[in-house]
Design a protein around this motif. Structure first.
Motif, short mmCIF file in Angstrom:
data_model
loop_
_atom_site.label_atom_id
_atom_site.label_comp_id
_atom_site.label_asym_id
_atom_site.label_seq_id
_atom_site.Cartn_x
_atom_site.Cartn_y
_atom_site.Cartn_z
N THR A 372 39.57 46.35 40.44
CA THR A 372 38.12 46.31 40.64
C THR A 372 37.61 44.89 40.48
N LEU A 373 36.85 44.42 41.46
CA LEU A 373 36.23 43.10 41.43
C LEU A 373 34.71 43.26 41.46
N VAL A 374 34.03 42.56 40.57
CA VAL A 374 32.57 42.45 40.64
C VAL A 374 32.26 41.02 41.04
N LEU A 375 31.55 40.86 42.15
CA LEU A 375 31.36 39.55 42.77
C LEU A 375 29.88 39.24 42.98
N ASP A 376 29.50 38.01 42.74
CA ASP A 376 28.20 37.52 43.19
C ASP A 376 28.42 36.95 44.58
N ALA A 377 28.14 37.75 45.58
CA ALA A 377 28.46 37.36 46.96
C ALA A 377 27.42 37.92 47.92
N THR A 453 35.77 37.60 54.76
CA THR A 453 34.73 36.77 54.14
C THR A 453 35.39 35.86 53.11
N GLU A 454 35.06 34.60 53.13
CA GLU A 454 35.62 33.68 52.14
C GLU A 454 35.05 34.02 50.76
N LEU A 455 35.94 34.19 49.80
CA LEU A 455 35.55 34.51 48.43
C LEU A 455 36.27 33.56 47.48
N THR A 456 35.59 33.11 46.45
CA THR A 456 36.17 32.16 45.50
C THR A 456 36.12 32.73 44.09
N GLN A 457 36.96 32.18 43.21
CA GLN A 457 36.97 32.65 41.83
C GLN A 457 35.65 32.38 41.13
N GLY A 458 34.91 31.40 41.59
CA GLY A 458 33.61 31.13 41.00
C GLY A 458 32.61 32.25 41.22
N GLN A 459 32.89 33.13 42.18
CA GLN A 459 31.99 34.26 42.44
C GLN A 459 32.35 35.50 41.62
N VAL A 460 33.49 35.47 40.95
CA VAL A 460 33.96 36.64 40.22
C VAL A 460 33.20 36.77 38.90
N ARG A 461 32.59 37.90 38.69
CA ARG A 461 31.88 38.19 37.43
C ARG A 461 32.61 39.19 36.57
N GLY A 462 33.58 39.87 37.15
CA GLY A 462 34.38 40.83 36.39
C GLY A 462 35.59 41.27 37.18
N PHE A 463 36.67 41.59 36.46
CA PHE A 463 37.92 42.02 37.08
C PHE A 463 38.60 43.01 36.15
N ALA A 464 39.11 44.12 36.69
CA ALA A 464 39.80 45.11 35.86
C ALA A 464 40.88 45.80 36.67
N LEU A 465 41.98 46.12 36.01
CA LEU A 465 43.08 46.86 36.62
C LEU A 465 43.21 48.22 35.95
N THR A 466 43.46 49.25 36.75
CA THR A 466 43.69 50.59 36.23
C THR A 466 44.94 51.15 36.89
N ASP A 467 45.90 51.57 36.09
CA ASP A 467 47.13 52.16 36.61
C ASP A 467 47.11 53.67 36.42
N TRP A 468 47.45 54.38 37.49
CA TRP A 468 47.63 55.83 37.41
C TRP A 468 49.09 56.11 37.71
N ARG A 469 49.83 56.59 36.71
CA ARG A 469 51.29 56.66 36.83
C ARG A 469 51.89 58.04 36.60
N ASP A 470 51.11 59.03 36.22
CA ASP A 470 51.69 60.35 35.98
C ASP A 470 51.04 61.38 36.88
N SER A 471 51.01 61.05 38.18
CA SER A 471 50.40 61.97 39.11
C SER A 471 51.43 62.36 40.16
N LEU A 472 51.18 63.50 40.77
CA LEU A 472 52.15 64.07 41.69
C LEU A 472 51.61 64.02 43.12
N ALA A 473 52.48 63.61 44.06
CA ALA A 473 52.10 63.67 45.47
C ALA A 473 52.12 65.14 45.89
N PHE A 474 50.99 65.79 45.73
CA PHE A 474 50.91 67.24 45.86
C PHE A 474 51.36 67.74 47.21
#
Length: 529
Positions: A372-377, A453-474
């Motif tokens: 997830t990226l939160v950007l001032d863009a 669209t050109e995006l730079t690190q200066g525009q990043v206001r927040g960054f988060a990673l979420t892993d989902w690892r115990d799910s089944l391809a139903f």
């Protein structure tokens, strides 16, 4: 009279729905959750001060199940529809809007201009041959990839179907059961004589979005793992309008403020009904105990700290690997063999439940990483790629399989984020493969390419990673038979039930319906015992 008791293992949506139903039916319910929060894959996090969904961010509107449930919990007025702009498809050297008149990416009109832009003339003409190829009845078990490849060619499979199916089901079409992901498609083929004809007949039956596009698979970021297929098509996802006709563009809905509000409301209602919710409590085993006293506890739930809880019934509502492990402990703690069984040799035979819970009998977990990226863009205000982008199989420049432009897709989120601030969510784990380690630099580079669209690190206001690892391809081939066999084995242990997305099917509507059915069946069983 003292209430009969039930232990529910797992506080995901399935576990909470089961607990709520059992409490409403008059049982004393205890929910045990190994994690710190409820909701499972309907999860939340705060990024750059904005409260966001970190798992499922929409629900399929089919049949009105989820909307009705939200209304029960007092959230009926908070149900919202996504922005009507469609999603795009990223190709190796270009990008284009997803075609109209498609089902899981299968085109109903192969020679249409929006299909030719993606397939080229050669691929489109090969797909059109589907209309004249002799029709051969599809066998009962058939993978979707094989069907599309034979009828329409590899270009349709790689450039249209694979991106959608991978986004929705975290599996390649070659591993997916056509009967699970597109119920009624093979029957429609029998009637129409072609795959494209079958697609058009289903679209006509379901209805179309206002722009003529089948309510389309936006990006489905982490669809299987996050508990919802966000394009709403894979699980027959259209809602109903008066007169039985699907409402245009009604494939998915959301909640103003985020899907996690469903969890908060469900937890509050469980607490109101007296459900005992315990978090940070791991469960080691579940065992059946013999009792000669009518009405006494018949099940033992052994916790990680060796505490033992007695109950009259147990609902296993954990993730599929944890659930299989617990059900195995039930099988291993069966009644001691009789003398006759020992003499006959029957005591050495593996029980049905033990056989159905063997780890090697089940596929591996689906792994999805959401970035997830939160950007001032402010330059993204123009929504250059609509509500998001799916990535074709032959694109090597970007490892992401999909992108959701969340502040375009959900007007409430744009309101909460404020002017010029954008939330973008990328999904990694193409075709069910384990995604690489994702960095901020990688996610920003992928977002810039997919949004053109050109995006730079200066525009990043927040960054988060979420892993989902115990799910089944139903939707993988053979999964329905595996689940049916397991459920039948569970029914050989009175007082035991199992629920969750891996049993009922991907999507909140299936989970809510399935958990409710299992809870009511258990309540009736215990009441008559």
């Amino acid at each position: 009279m003292q209430k009969k008791s039930v232990v529910v293992v797992g506080a995901g949506i399935g576990g909470l729905v089961a607990a709520r139903q059992l409490a409403r039916d008059g049982f004393a319910v205890t929910v045990l959750e190994a994690g710190d929060t409820a909701g499972g894959c309907v999860a939340t996090h705060t990024v750059a001060g904005i409260h966001l969904d970190s798992g499922a961010e929409s629900f399929a509107t089919r049949g009105g199940t989820v909307a009705a449930f939200l209304a029960e919990l007092g959230l009926g007025q908070s149900v919202v529809s996504p922005d009507a702009r469609g999603a795009w498809l990223q190709l190796p050297n270009a990008a284009a809007p997803l075609p109209k008149n498609t089902l899981l990416g299968i085109p109903g009109v192969p020679l249409a201009t929006d299909v030719r832009v993606i397939l080229g003339w050669r691929g489109a003409i090969r797909a059109q041959l589907d209309r004249v190829l002799p029709f051969v009845r599809v066998r009962k078990e058939a993978d979707l990839g094989d069907l599309v490849r034979r009828r329409m060619g590899r270009a349709v499979l790689d450039r249209l179907v694979a991106p959608v199916v991978s986004g929705v089901h975290s599996a390649h079409p070659d591993l997916v059961d056509v009967h699970a992901v597109a119920p009624g498609l093979t029957t429609a083929m029998t009637n129409q004589g072609s795959l494209s004809g079958a697609v058009m007949s289903i679209i006509a039956r379901r209805g179309q979005a206002p722009d003529g596009r089948t309510p389309a698979g936006d990006e489905a970021s982490g669809a299987t793992t996050s508990g919802e297929n966000t394009n709403g098509l894979a699980r027959n996802g259209d809602g109903d309008a008066p007169g039985g006709r699907p409402a245009p563009g009604s494939a998915v809905g959301g909640v103003d403020g985020g899907m996690y509000r469903l969890v908060e409301a469900l937890v509050a209602d469980c607490e109101r009904l007296g459900v005992n919710l315990q978090f940070g409590v791991g469960v080691e085993s579940v065992r059946r105990v013999a009792s000669e006293t009518p009405g006494s506890a018949e099940w033992m739930t052994v916790l990680a700290d060796e505490t033992v809880l007695g109950s009259h019934g147990v609902v296993v509502a954990a993730g599929f690997r944890a659930a299989l492990a617990l059900l195995r402990t039930v099988a291993d703690s069966g009644p001691a063999p009789t003398v006759d069984e020992k003499l006959s040799g029957a005591a050495s035979l593996e029980s049905d439940l033990a056989r159905q819970t063997r780890a090697e009998s089940w596929p591996g977990s689906s792994v999805v990483t959401l970035a997830t990226l939160v950007l001032d863009a402010p330059e993204l205000d123009a929504a250059p790629r609509g509500t998001g982008v799916l990535v074709a199989e032959d694109v090597t420049a970007v490892p992401a399989k999909a992108l959701t432009h969340a502040t375009v897709k959900w007007p409430w989120l744009a309101r909460d984020a404020g002017p010029g601030r954008h939330v973008v969510r990328l999904s990694y784990g193409r075709g069910g493969q384990t995604p690489p380690a994702i960095t901020l630099e990688q996610a920003l580079r992928d977002a810039a390419l997919l949004l053109d669209t050109e995006l730079t690190q200066g525009q990043v206001r927040g960054f988060a990673l979420t892993d989902w690892r115990d799910s089944l391809a139903f939707a993988t081939t053979g999964h329905r038979a595996r689940v049916d066999a397991l459920v039948e084995a569970v029914h050989g242990h009175p007082g035991l039930e199992v629920c969750g997305a891996w049993v009922s099917g991907t999507g909140l509507a299936y989970v809510i319906d399935g958990a409710g059915v299992k809870a009511r069946a258990l309540a009736q069983q215990l009441a008559s015992a």
